[in-house]
Enzyme design. Structure first.
Site, mmCIF file in Angstrom:
data_model
loop_
_atom_site.group_PDB
_atom_site.id
_atom_site.type_symbol
_atom_site.label_atom_id
_atom_site.label_comp_id
_atom_site.label_asym_id
_atom_site.label_seq_id
_atom_site.Cartn_x
_atom_site.Cartn_y
_atom_site.Cartn_z
ATOM 1 N N TYR A 48 23.929 -44.954 -17.311
ATOM 2 C CA TYR A 48 24.637 -43.895 -18.021
ATOM 3 C C TYR A 48 24.671 -44.214 -19.510
ATOM 4 C CZ TYR A 48 28.427 -40.736 -19.390
ATOM 5 O OH TYR A 48 29.174 -39.771 -20.010
ATOM 6 N N ASP A 62 34.758 -41.429 -31.437
ATOM 7 C CA ASP A 62 34.168 -40.419 -30.560
ATOM 8 C C ASP A 62 34.870 -39.082 -30.784
ATOM 9 O OD1 ASP A 62 32.753 -39.143 -28.568
ATOM 10 O OD2 ASP A 62 34.021 -39.917 -26.945
ATOM 11 N N ASP A 89 25.426 -38.359 -22.026
ATOM 12 C CA ASP A 89 26.535 -37.509 -22.453
ATOM 13 C C ASP A 89 26.063 -36.660 -23.628
ATOM 14 O OD1 ASP A 89 28.857 -36.435 -23.500
ATOM 15 O OD2 ASP A 89 29.911 -38.343 -23.710
ATOM 16 N N ASP A 91 27.841 -34.186 -24.981
ATOM 17 C CA ASP A 91 29.013 -33.581 -25.619
ATOM 18 C C ASP A 91 29.090 -32.081 -25.290
ATOM 19 O OD1 ASP A 91 29.737 -36.035 -26.584
ATOM 20 O OD2 ASP A 91 29.093 -35.670 -28.633
ATOM 21 N N HIS A 116 25.205 -34.134 -19.225
ATOM 22 C CA HIS A 116 26.350 -33.265 -18.957
ATOM 23 C C HIS A 116 26.817 -32.603 -20.241
ATOM 24 C CE1 HIS A 116 29.337 -36.287 -20.348
ATOM 25 N NE2 HIS A 116 28.719 -37.177 -19.590
ATOM 26 N N GLU A 118 30.064 -30.369 -21.795
ATOM 27 C CA GLU A 118 31.488 -30.187 -21.522
ATOM 28 C C GLU A 118 32.029 -28.884 -22.090
ATOM 29 O OE1 GLU A 118 33.467 -33.089 -24.832
ATOM 30 O OE2 GLU A 118 31.930 -33.914 -23.502
ATOM 31 N N CYS A 126 37.307 -37.502 -27.469
ATOM 32 C CA CYS A 126 37.184 -38.352 -26.286
ATOM 33 C C CYS A 126 37.985 -37.738 -25.142
ATOM 34 C CB CYS A 126 37.693 -39.760 -26.610
ATOM 35 S SG CYS A 126 37.861 -40.828 -25.161
ATOM 36 N N ARG A 161 30.677 -30.724 -17.314
ATOM 37 C CA ARG A 161 31.935 -31.478 -17.376
ATOM 38 C C ARG A 161 33.052 -30.531 -17.802
ATOM 39 N NH1 ARG A 161 33.279 -36.471 -21.585
ATOM 40 N NH2 ARG A 161 35.242 -35.561 -22.283
ATOM 41 N N GLU A 191 36.834 -34.316 -15.597
ATOM 42 C CA GLU A 191 37.305 -35.412 -16.437
ATOM 43 C C GLU A 191 38.806 -35.628 -16.291
ATOM 44 O OE1 GLU A 191 36.978 -38.135 -17.631
ATOM 45 O OE2 GLU A 191 36.144 -38.022 -19.663
ATOM 46 N N ASN A 213 34.653 -40.611 -13.332
ATOM 47 C CA ASN A 213 34.610 -41.446 -14.530
ATOM 48 C C ASN A 213 35.651 -42.554 -14.415
ATOM 49 O OD1 ASN A 213 34.438 -42.547 -17.079
ATOM 50 N ND2 ASN A 213 35.293 -40.762 -18.142
#
Length: 305
Positions: A48, A62, A89, A91, A116, A118, A126, A161, A191, A213
């Protein structure tokens, strides 16, 4: 030697086949290409690439500061070093739906097995920070539809996500997970779930693979692999764990230099030179080099000074 022998297409197909078995796949987070090789050597099922780690690698928080170019470049360096599938990731997709489409194709070209996207507002935060905001349902679904429409390899995994649990509660997370799956998401990443029961609620709502996660110091309890498998999770990530371990060891090493004047006392804690060379496969490089540059001089040919 050099990079993985399996092509991105082969890795994606193998990943899809593994997901279809229903067993839980473990994806530790790699903070650089070398750590990805270590993850493979230890027998894990995938790698990952965390947005938080990529930000930290640049010395940044982040909070949506990284660019698609930075994410694609670093994740490509990581993915090419291992035979394992690598998920990244992405974002919020780095912009509007058209940007999401470009993100998918760019990360396909970078050799990733999936990503993914989100449903936070852009710029994001984050997932385990307070004060997150999520976009409306229509915007969230547009992002996923754009991602699905843009991919060229059908085995490239489009994961949605949702961060809505921390904003509007579990019922909202269940509802959004259903709609994201209906919009074409191959998998769902709920999440900041607060309990195993919450993971179970998402599992009961959708029939696509689910990701858990297990990040340290966050909103979720650190459940074991067996606990997550028992409630039907399909992928578990440990996104920042190796970076945290490495940075903790680095800090202790620097303190030892300050306090003791050398690192002799903590040599047993270090990766030995021989282990590093084995991980890097120095032997294969040496053999290749010898085959290419090895030569003999014909004694019958004069050598001029």
């Amino acid at each position: 030697m050099l990079y993985a022998s399996a092509s991105p297409y082969d890795k994606r197909a193998a990943f899809r086949a593994e997901l279809a078995t229903g067993r839980l796949l473990r994806f530790p987070g790699a903070f650089n290409p070398l750590s990805a090789k270590l993850i493979q050597n230890k027998g894990f099922e995938g790698v990952y690439v965390s947005g938080a780690v990529l930000s930290a690698d640049l010395g940044l928080p982040d909070i949506g500061l990284t660019t698609l170019t930075e994410v694609a470049g670093r994740s490509a360096q990581i993915a090419r070093m291992t035979e394992l599938p690598t998920i990244v990731d992405a974002d919020t997709g780095f912009g509007e739906p058209m940007n999401v489409a470009r993100t998918v194709q760019t990360l396909e070209d970078a050799g990733l097995a999936g990503l993914h996207i989100e449903d936070q507002v852009n710029p994001k935060r984050c997932g385990h920070l307070d004060g997150k905001q999520v976009v409306d349902e229509n915007t969230a679904l547009k992002r996923i539809r754009a991602a699905v429409d843009a991919r060229r390899d059908p085995n490239f995994l489009i994961m949605a996500r949702t961060d809505i649990r921390a904003v509007d509660g579990l019922d909202a997370a269940v509802d959004r997970a259903k709609k994201l799956a209906d919009a074409g998401a191959d998998a769902i990443f709920p999440e900041a779930m607060a309990s195993l029961a919450e993971f179970e609620a998402i599992r009961a709502a959708v029939d696509v693979p689910l990701l858990a996660n297990m990040t340290e110091f966050g909103k979720s309890e650190l459940f074991t692999v067996n606990q997550l498998a028992d409630v039907g999770m399909n992928i578990v990530i440990f996104p920042v764990s190796l970076l945290r371990l490495a940075m903790g060891a680095a800090e202790r090493g620097l303190d030892t230099i300050i306090n003791e004047g050398s690192l002799t006392s903590i040599l047993p804690e270090m990766q030995h030179r021989a282990d590093l060379y084995e991980l890097l496969d120095y032997k294969a490089y040496s053999e290749f080099d010898s085959d290419i540059f090895n030569f003999t001089i014909d004694p019958h040919v004069a050598v001029q000074a």
